[in-house]
Design a protein around this motif. Structure first.
Motif, PDB file in Angstrom:
ATOM      1  N   MET A  11       0.853  -1.162   0.000  1.00 50.18           N
ATOM      2  CA  MET A  11       0.000   0.000   0.000  1.00 50.18           C
ATOM      3  C   MET A  11       0.904   1.232   0.000  1.00 50.18           C
ATOM      4  SD  MET A  11      -3.071   1.172   2.621  1.00 50.18           S
ATOM      5  CE  MET A  11      -3.395  -0.467   3.126  1.00 50.18           C
ATOM      6  N   ASP A  12       0.560   2.201  -0.857  1.00 53.54           N
ATOM      7  CA  ASP A  12       1.335   3.431  -0.950  1.00 53.54           C
ATOM      8  C   ASP A  12       0.847   4.463   0.050  1.00 53.54           C
ATOM      9  OD1 ASP A  12       2.918   2.507  -2.991  1.00 53.54           O
ATOM     10  OD2 ASP A  12       1.588   3.263  -4.562  1.00 53.54           O
ATOM     11  N   GLY A  13       1.738   5.345   0.434  1.00 51.09           N
ATOM     12  CA  GLY A  13       1.373   6.455   1.306  1.00 51.09           C
ATOM     13  C   GLY A  13       0.927   7.644   0.478  1.00 51.09           C
ATOM     14  N   LEU A  14       0.230   8.561   1.117  1.00 46.63           N
ATOM     15  CA  LEU A  14      -0.261   9.747   0.441  1.00 46.63           C
ATOM     16  C   LEU A  14      -0.271  10.895   1.438  1.00 46.63           C
ATOM     17  CD1 LEU A  14      -1.807  11.117  -1.983  1.00 46.63           C
ATOM     18  CD2 LEU A  14      -3.894  10.301  -0.885  1.00 46.63           C
ATOM     19  N   THR A  15       0.296  11.997   1.049  1.00 46.39           N
ATOM     20  CA  THR A  15       0.261  13.190   1.894  1.00 46.39           C
ATOM     21  C   THR A  15      -0.847  14.081   1.371  1.00 46.39           C
ATOM     22  OG1 THR A  15       2.622  13.057   2.304  1.00 46.39           O
ATOM     23  CG2 THR A  15       1.562  15.178   2.701  1.00 46.39           C
ATOM     24  N   VAL A  16      -1.739  14.489   2.258  1.00 42.61           N
ATOM     25  CA  VAL A  16      -2.853  15.346   1.874  1.00 42.61           C
ATOM     26  C   VAL A  16      -2.784  16.624   2.695  1.00 42.61           C
ATOM     27  CG1 VAL A  16      -5.365  15.544   1.742  1.00 42.61           C
ATOM     28  CG2 VAL A  16      -4.285  13.330   1.357  1.00 42.61           C
ATOM     29  N   ARG A  17      -2.821  17.737   2.014  1.00 43.55           N
ATOM     30  CA  ARG A  17      -2.825  19.023   2.713  1.00 43.55           C
ATOM     31  C   ARG A  17      -4.276  19.469   2.871  1.00 43.55           C
ATOM     32  NH1 ARG A  17       2.525  20.571   2.513  1.00 43.55           N
ATOM     33  NH2 ARG A  17       3.663  19.857   0.703  1.00 43.55           N
ATOM     34  N   LEU A  18      -4.668  19.739   4.106  1.00 48.02           N
ATOM     35  CA  LEU A  18      -6.031  20.178   4.404  1.00 48.02           C
ATOM     36  C   LEU A  18      -5.980  21.507   5.137  1.00 48.02           C
ATOM     37  CD1 LEU A  18      -7.517  16.856   5.865  1.00 48.02           C
ATOM     38  CD2 LEU A  18      -7.857  17.757   3.572  1.00 48.02           C
ATOM     39  N   PRO A  19      -6.964  22.367   4.884  1.00 48.44           N
ATOM     40  CA  PRO A  19      -7.049  23.578   5.697  1.00 48.44           C
ATOM     41  C   PRO A  19      -7.237  23.177   7.162  1.00 48.44           C
ATOM     42  CG  PRO A  19      -8.614  23.661   3.852  1.00 48.44           C
ATOM     43  CD  PRO A  19      -8.013  22.288   3.880  1.00 48.44           C
ATOM     44  N   ASP A  20      -6.745  24.009   8.064  1.00 52.35           N
ATOM     45  CA  ASP A  20      -6.818  23.690   9.496  1.00 52.35           C
ATOM     46  C   ASP A  20      -8.242  23.377   9.943  1.00 52.35           C
ATOM     47  OD1 ASP A  20      -4.105  24.011   9.718  1.00 52.35           O
ATOM     48  OD2 ASP A  20      -4.238  26.082  10.463  1.00 52.35           O
ATOM     49  N   SER A  21      -9.224  24.141   9.442  1.00 51.44           N
ATOM     50  CA  SER A  21     -10.615  23.927   9.862  1.00 51.44           C
ATOM     51  C   SER A  21     -11.119  22.543   9.441  1.00 51.44           C
ATOM     52  CB  SER A  21     -11.521  25.012   9.298  1.00 51.44           C
ATOM     53  OG  SER A  21     -11.487  25.001   7.873  1.00 51.44           O
ATOM     54  N   LEU A  22     -10.798  22.141   8.224  1.00 54.45           N
ATOM     55  CA  LEU A  22     -11.230  20.835   7.728  1.00 54.45           C
ATOM     56  C   LEU A  22     -10.504  19.713   8.457  1.00 54.45           C
ATOM     57  CD1 LEU A  22     -13.013  19.317   5.736  1.00 54.45           C
ATOM     58  CD2 LEU A  22     -11.218  19.591   4.021  1.00 54.45           C
ATOM     59  N   ARG A  23      -9.218  19.897   8.682  1.00 54.67           N
ATOM     60  CA  ARG A  23      -8.452  18.884   9.409  1.00 54.67           C
ATOM     61  C   ARG A  23      -8.991  18.726  10.821  1.00 54.67           C
ATOM     62  NH1 ARG A  23      -4.903  16.916  12.617  1.00 54.67           N
ATOM     63  NH2 ARG A  23      -3.130  15.667  11.990  1.00 54.67           N
ATOM     64  N   GLY A  24      -9.337  19.838  11.463  1.00 55.25           N
ATOM     65  CA  GLY A  24      -9.884  19.781  12.812  1.00 55.25           C
ATOM     66  C   GLY A  24     -11.200  19.016  12.856  1.00 55.25           C
ATOM     67  N   LYS A  25     -12.079  19.287  11.891  1.00 56.88           N
ATOM     68  CA  LYS A  25     -13.369  18.578  11.827  1.00 56.88           C
ATOM     69  C   LYS A  25     -13.144  17.094  11.562  1.00 56.88           C
ATOM     70  CE  LYS A  25     -16.142  22.505  10.386  1.00 56.88           C
ATOM     71  NZ  LYS A  25     -16.992  23.087   9.351  1.00 56.88           N
ATOM     72  N   ALA A  26     -12.216  16.782  10.668  1.00 55.74           N
ATOM     73  CA  ALA A  26     -11.923  15.377  10.357  1.00 55.74           C
ATOM     74  C   ALA A  26     -11.359  14.671  11.581  1.00 55.74           C
ATOM     75  CB  ALA A  26     -10.946  15.286   9.183  1.00 55.74           C
ATOM     76  N   SER A  27     -10.474  15.352  12.286  1.00 51.45           N
ATOM     77  CA  SER A  27      -9.876  14.774  13.492  1.00 51.45           C
ATOM     78  C   SER A  27     -10.940  14.510  14.554  1.00 51.45           C
ATOM     79  CB  SER A  27      -8.797  15.705  14.033  1.00 51.45           C
ATOM     80  OG  SER A  27      -8.207  15.165  15.186  1.00 51.45           O
ATOM     81  N   ASP A  28     -11.844  15.484  14.735  1.00 48.79           N
ATOM     82  CA  ASP A  28     -12.932  15.315  15.711  1.00 48.79           C
ATOM     83  C   ASP A  28     -13.833  14.147  15.326  1.00 48.79           C
ATOM     84  OD1 ASP A  28     -11.950  17.501  17.086  1.00 48.79           O
ATOM     85  OD2 ASP A  28     -13.477  18.911  16.320  1.00 48.79           O
ATOM     86  N   LEU A  29     -14.156  14.047  14.049  1.00 44.70           N
ATOM     87  CA  LEU A  29     -15.024  12.971  13.580  1.00 44.70           C
ATOM     88  C   LEU A  29     -14.362  11.609  13.758  1.00 44.70           C
ATOM     89  CD1 LEU A  29     -17.653  12.066  12.255  1.00 44.70           C
ATOM     90  CD2 LEU A  29     -16.600  12.507  10.028  1.00 44.70           C
ATOM     91  N   ALA A  30     -13.095  11.515  13.416  1.00 44.31           N
ATOM     92  CA  ALA A  30     -12.369  10.254  13.581  1.00 44.31           C
ATOM     93  C   ALA A  30     -12.378   9.847  15.053  1.00 44.31           C
ATOM     94  CB  ALA A  30     -10.931  10.391  13.067  1.00 44.31           C
ATOM     95  N   GLU A  31     -12.157  10.808  15.927  1.00 48.26           N
ATOM     96  CA  GLU A  31     -12.155  10.515  17.365  1.00 48.26           C
ATOM     97  C   GLU A  31     -13.537  10.051  17.824  1.00 48.26           C
ATOM     98  OE1 GLU A  31     -11.327  12.880  21.517  1.00 48.26           O
ATOM     99  OE2 GLU A  31     -10.169  13.478  19.748  1.00 48.26           O
ATOM    100  N   GLU A  32     -14.595  10.732  17.362  1.00 44.55           N
ATOM    101  CA  GLU A  32     -15.968  10.338  17.710  1.00 44.55           C
ATOM    102  C   GLU A  32     -16.276   8.921  17.244  1.00 44.55           C
ATOM    103  OE1 GLU A  32     -18.791  13.131  16.123  1.00 44.55           O
ATOM    104  OE2 GLU A  32     -17.765  14.834  17.067  1.00 44.55           O
ATOM    105  N   GLU A  33     -15.771   8.580  16.054  1.00 45.10           N
ATOM    106  CA  GLU A  33     -16.034   7.258  15.477  1.00 45.10           C
ATOM    107  C   GLU A  33     -15.101   6.191  16.030  1.00 45.10           C
ATOM    108  OE1 GLU A  33     -18.541   6.418  13.245  1.00 45.10           O
ATOM    109  OE2 GLU A  33     -19.261   8.447  13.653  1.00 45.10           O
ATOM    110  N   GLY A  34     -14.086   6.602  16.750  1.00 42.75           N
ATOM    111  CA  GLY A  34     -13.135   5.655  17.312  1.00 42.75           C
ATOM    112  C   GLY A  34     -12.221   5.037  16.274  1.00 42.75           C
ATOM    113  N   ILE A  35     -11.890   5.812  15.240  1.00 42.78           N
ATOM    114  CA  ILE A  35     -11.015   5.322  14.180  1.00 42.78           C
ATOM    115  C   ILE A  35      -9.877   6.325  13.981  1.00 42.78           C
ATOM    116  CG2 ILE A  35     -12.799   4.001  12.982  1.00 42.78           C
ATOM    117  CD1 ILE A  35     -13.116   6.299  11.009  1.00 42.78           C
TER     118      ILE A  35
END
Length: 96
Positions: A1-25
């Motif tokens: 499996m290859d790696g991928l670097t994705v640049r996200l705006p801070d607001s989007l990254r924060g929402k994604a991080s919160d969602l991942a934490e809520e989902e336990g993933i």
């Protein structure tokens, strides 16, 4: 499996991080799921568009032939028979 670097705006990254934490993933799992869901959605839309186009094509042909699409298809298949294609029956290969 290859790696991928994705640049996200801070607001989007924060929402994604919160969602991942809520989902336990992990963030990696969240991004993988999001990309997978989007690809599945686009594939389904393309399939439905293709089927819709085929249906409209069949209906337009049927209107010209004054018959229903199923009957027209059955008629075309009956005409085709079990015979192998003859020379010239196939579309020429596209030049590469």
């Amino acid at each position: 499996m290859d790696g991928l670097t994705v640049r996200l705006p801070d607001s989007l990254r924060g929402k994604a991080s919160d969602l991942a934490e809520e989902e336990g993933i992990s963030m990696n799992q969240l991004v993988m799921l999001a990309v997978s869901e989007k690809i599945t959605q686009l594939d389904a839309e393309a399939q439905f568009a293709h089927l819709d186009a085929l249906e409209r094509f069949g209906e337009s042909i049927a209107e010209e032939e004054s018959t229903q699409p199923d009957a027209l298809m059955e008629n075309l298949l009956d005409q085709a028979g079990d015979e192998e294609p003859r020379e010239g029956d196939r579309r020429p290969a596209e030049a590469k």
